[in-house]
Design an enzyme around this catalytic site. Structure first.
Site, short mmCIF file in Angstrom:
data_model
loop_
_atom_site.label_atom_id
_atom_site.label_comp_id
_atom_site.label_asym_id
_atom_site.label_seq_id
_atom_site.Cartn_x
_atom_site.Cartn_y
_atom_site.Cartn_z
N ARG A 278 0.85 -1.19 0.00
CA ARG A 278 0.00 0.00 0.00
C ARG A 278 0.88 1.23 0.00
O ARG A 278 1.93 1.25 0.65
CB ARG A 278 -0.90 0.01 1.26
CG ARG A 278 -2.03 -1.00 1.22
CD ARG A 278 -3.11 -0.62 0.20
NE ARG A 278 -4.20 -1.57 0.12
CZ ARG A 278 -4.29 -2.58 -0.76
NH1 ARG A 278 -3.32 -2.76 -1.63
NH2 ARG A 278 -5.33 -3.38 -0.77
N GLU A 307 -2.67 7.73 -4.57
CA GLU A 307 -3.13 7.22 -5.86
C GLU A 307 -4.64 7.12 -5.84
O GLU A 307 -5.22 6.93 -4.76
CB GLU A 307 -2.52 5.82 -6.12
CG GLU A 307 -3.10 4.77 -5.17
CD GLU A 307 -2.60 3.36 -5.40
OE1 GLU A 307 -1.40 3.12 -5.16
OE2 GLU A 307 -3.42 2.51 -5.79
N HIS A 327 -0.65 0.40 -9.90
CA HIS A 327 -1.37 -0.59 -9.06
C HIS A 327 -1.92 -1.75 -9.90
O HIS A 327 -3.13 -1.98 -9.93
CB HIS A 327 -2.50 0.10 -8.28
CG HIS A 327 -2.81 -0.61 -6.99
ND1 HIS A 327 -3.25 0.00 -5.85
CD2 HIS A 327 -2.73 -1.94 -6.67
CE1 HIS A 327 -3.44 -0.89 -4.90
NE2 HIS A 327 -3.13 -2.08 -5.37
#
Lengths: 367, 367
Positions: A278, A307, A327
């Site tokens: 993360r 993000e 991601h």
């Protein structure tokens, strides 16, 4: 997966009665915050006793839509893009299509007696693949190389142009240490891949309160005969000893900016940092400074704090040795279908009173 | 490496005489087409009987400079950026700092009785690393992902955004076939890495005239217990069966455009092609068409025909699923130092009458 129709035509009368009884009662509403693809959506729609209310657009679900639709529902499927706190008196289960659950208000769920499904394990291999990819990209200047080629600036060959440190071992350089912040399944799957690159030593940190993992360490050494050491260490040691350091701990407040300026200053100048967990775990400003001032060699990031709202002026975007992908850790067709189907099965398990294939044990998690 | 001086002060009188005799004769000129870094250059300069003539600039050596300086020299060290045909009557050895030698005029060297040194093996691991990196980048949309992030267009999470095929196996998808055009040491090192990703089957082609590699196949299956099959096949089969296909054959006329439109049309729609050998093996226009028309999923290229003169309008640069890095396969510090030192040792071995650590057997190569 059989549909209700096919069960009705092939099952014993007792089952038929049950199906009929379901059909005769009001259908239970379940809210789904995003189209999960044909496999998972079919699984839900095959349950005739469910009324599936689906966010109709191909973008992140509006919070107002969730707040409006969740009341009166018995189940809710979300992605990690939704804060899953909306609730209602009839809600029995929240199912998130993600391995992480820092977007879910765990105490609130527990207090109301709700169950939480998540999707661990199924994404382990996909994320381990991207972890290795980013380690290689960061060490080998790959993002910068891609950019140079696209700008029409392919550099002519020269003995040391675009060189980087080598992740794999070789005859004249026979040892490498890989480090992990967090040592769950993704970390172990990443380690298994890197052993084939000749990695010889592994150091890791894990939750300070957890018992020693001696059995795990022994089994890893046995499974990988060329691995010489697997050792649980403190944060300082993992920073100091790692040639490649993978951030694979859970997100949330307790791990926020665990990779900060102090941590980065302890790392080797030739090391690379990879974050496929993360974004909040890494202080972006500190990392940009570490790259700019060459405290470490490079970084490979699948996640970034803030993000997906990453401005073109973000300090990490100007660092040539920082490889950033948006991601995509679990983004393979096989894995995402697996995650979506698991999220649907978790919801169905909770609603139908059968087992949830992957339920988070809220009581022990919050203890 | 000892210098002549240190040998003189520590050796027996007989050795001293030899050294003195070298020193008293005219020094032999060797021409070096590029600064090879401190380790290799020191190795050459430590030989007091050599006069090292080095191209003084930090760019590819001018051919006119080579033509002017090679006459009168006994040895020549080049990179693959130089066509190594210039010669002179006293020249005894050409040493190239590269594993390939298609830039060298082998028949001309052989005819004149010259010896050729090259640098195999030392770069095996570095190139295998980049081969795996490019396979992952091509399947996982990494180059496109990097570009999106840099343009400030990080896509919000959605279940199937930026998904690609998964290279590693998983429970619901337990087999994968990797293919190799050419099955030398780099291919085998790449295979060893991919076995850790769960690859179960391997098909490869090799020089049609060469004998079966049964012992090699058995030893690979023994070394990698989860690998179920290693099979030598024809070009059609390797195209049809590979999920990931690595081009790792030598360059030159005989392999030019071996990956052409016909080959690409036989490949799986979900497959990726990786070229870490020489650009000439792949027809770039055919590959661009294959990507545009989705005959294959993606491509990862470390080499491109015509490099380094690659225009921004090159047809492969507009393909989002084509990851191109600028010939960095062997570009790690450890490996390039190893290659440079090996090139120097090859030259010294030939000139001093000791062994060349890596000499190409020209006679059998040209048979």
């Amino acid at each position: 997966m059989s549909s209700i129709g096919s069960i009705a035509s092939s099952s014993a009368p007792a089952r038929l009665t049950v199906v009929a009884s379901h059909l005769s009662t009001a259908r239970r509403k379940v809210v789904v915050s995003r189209d999960l693809g044909p496999d998972a959506m079919q699984l839900l729609r095959d349950n005739a006793n469910l009324e599936v209310v689906l966010w109709p657009e191909d973008r992140v679900c509006d919070r107002s839509w969730l707040l409006e639709n969740v009341p009166g529902s018995t189940g809710l499927i979300v992605l990690f893009t939704e804060k899953a706190s909306p609730s209602g008196p009839g809600l029995k289960v929240v199912s998130t299509m993600s391995v992480g659950y820092e977007h879910v208000n765990l105490p609130a769920l527990h207090k109301r007696g709700l169950r939480l499904g998540f999707t661990p394990d199924v994404l382990t291999d996909a994320v381990a693949d991207v972890s290795v990819m980013l380690a290689l990209m960061a060490s080998r200047n790959a993002a910068y190389g891609v950019t140079l080629v696209h700008q029409g600036q392919w550099p002519p060959f020269a003995p040391f142009t675009l060189c980087g440190p080598q992740i794999s071992t070789m005859q004249d350089s026979p040892t490498r240490t890989v480090g992990f912040l967090g040592f769950g399944r993704i970390a172990q799957a990443t380690l298994a891949r890197l052993v084939a690159f000749g990695i010889t030593h592994c150091v890791y940190t894990s939750n300070p309160g957890s018992p020693p993992k001696l059995a795990l360490e022994s089994s890893l050494l046995e499974r990988h005969p060329t691995l010489r050491e697997v050792r649980r260490v403190d944060l300082d040691t993992v920073a100091r000893e790692s040639d490649v350091l993978f951030v694979l701990a859970p997100g949330g407040e307790s791990t926020k900016h665990i990779v900060n300026e102090g941590f980065l200053r302890k790392m080797k100048k030739s090391s690379v940092l990879v974050n496929t967990a993360r974004g909040t775990l890494v202080d972006s400003d500190a990392l940009a400074k570490a790259l700019r001032e060459e405290w470490i060699w490079g970084a490979g990031l699948d996640v970034l704090e803030g993000e997906p709202c990453i401005d073109v002026n973000h300090p990490l975007l100007t660092e040539p040795r920082c490889a950033i992908v948006p991601h995509i850790g679990s983004a393979t067709f096989d894995t995402r279908v697996g995650m979506a189907v698991l999220a649907a099965r978790n919801l169905l398990g909770a609603l139908n009173g059968t087992q949830m294939p992957a339920e988070l044990d809220l009581a022990s998690r919050l203890r």
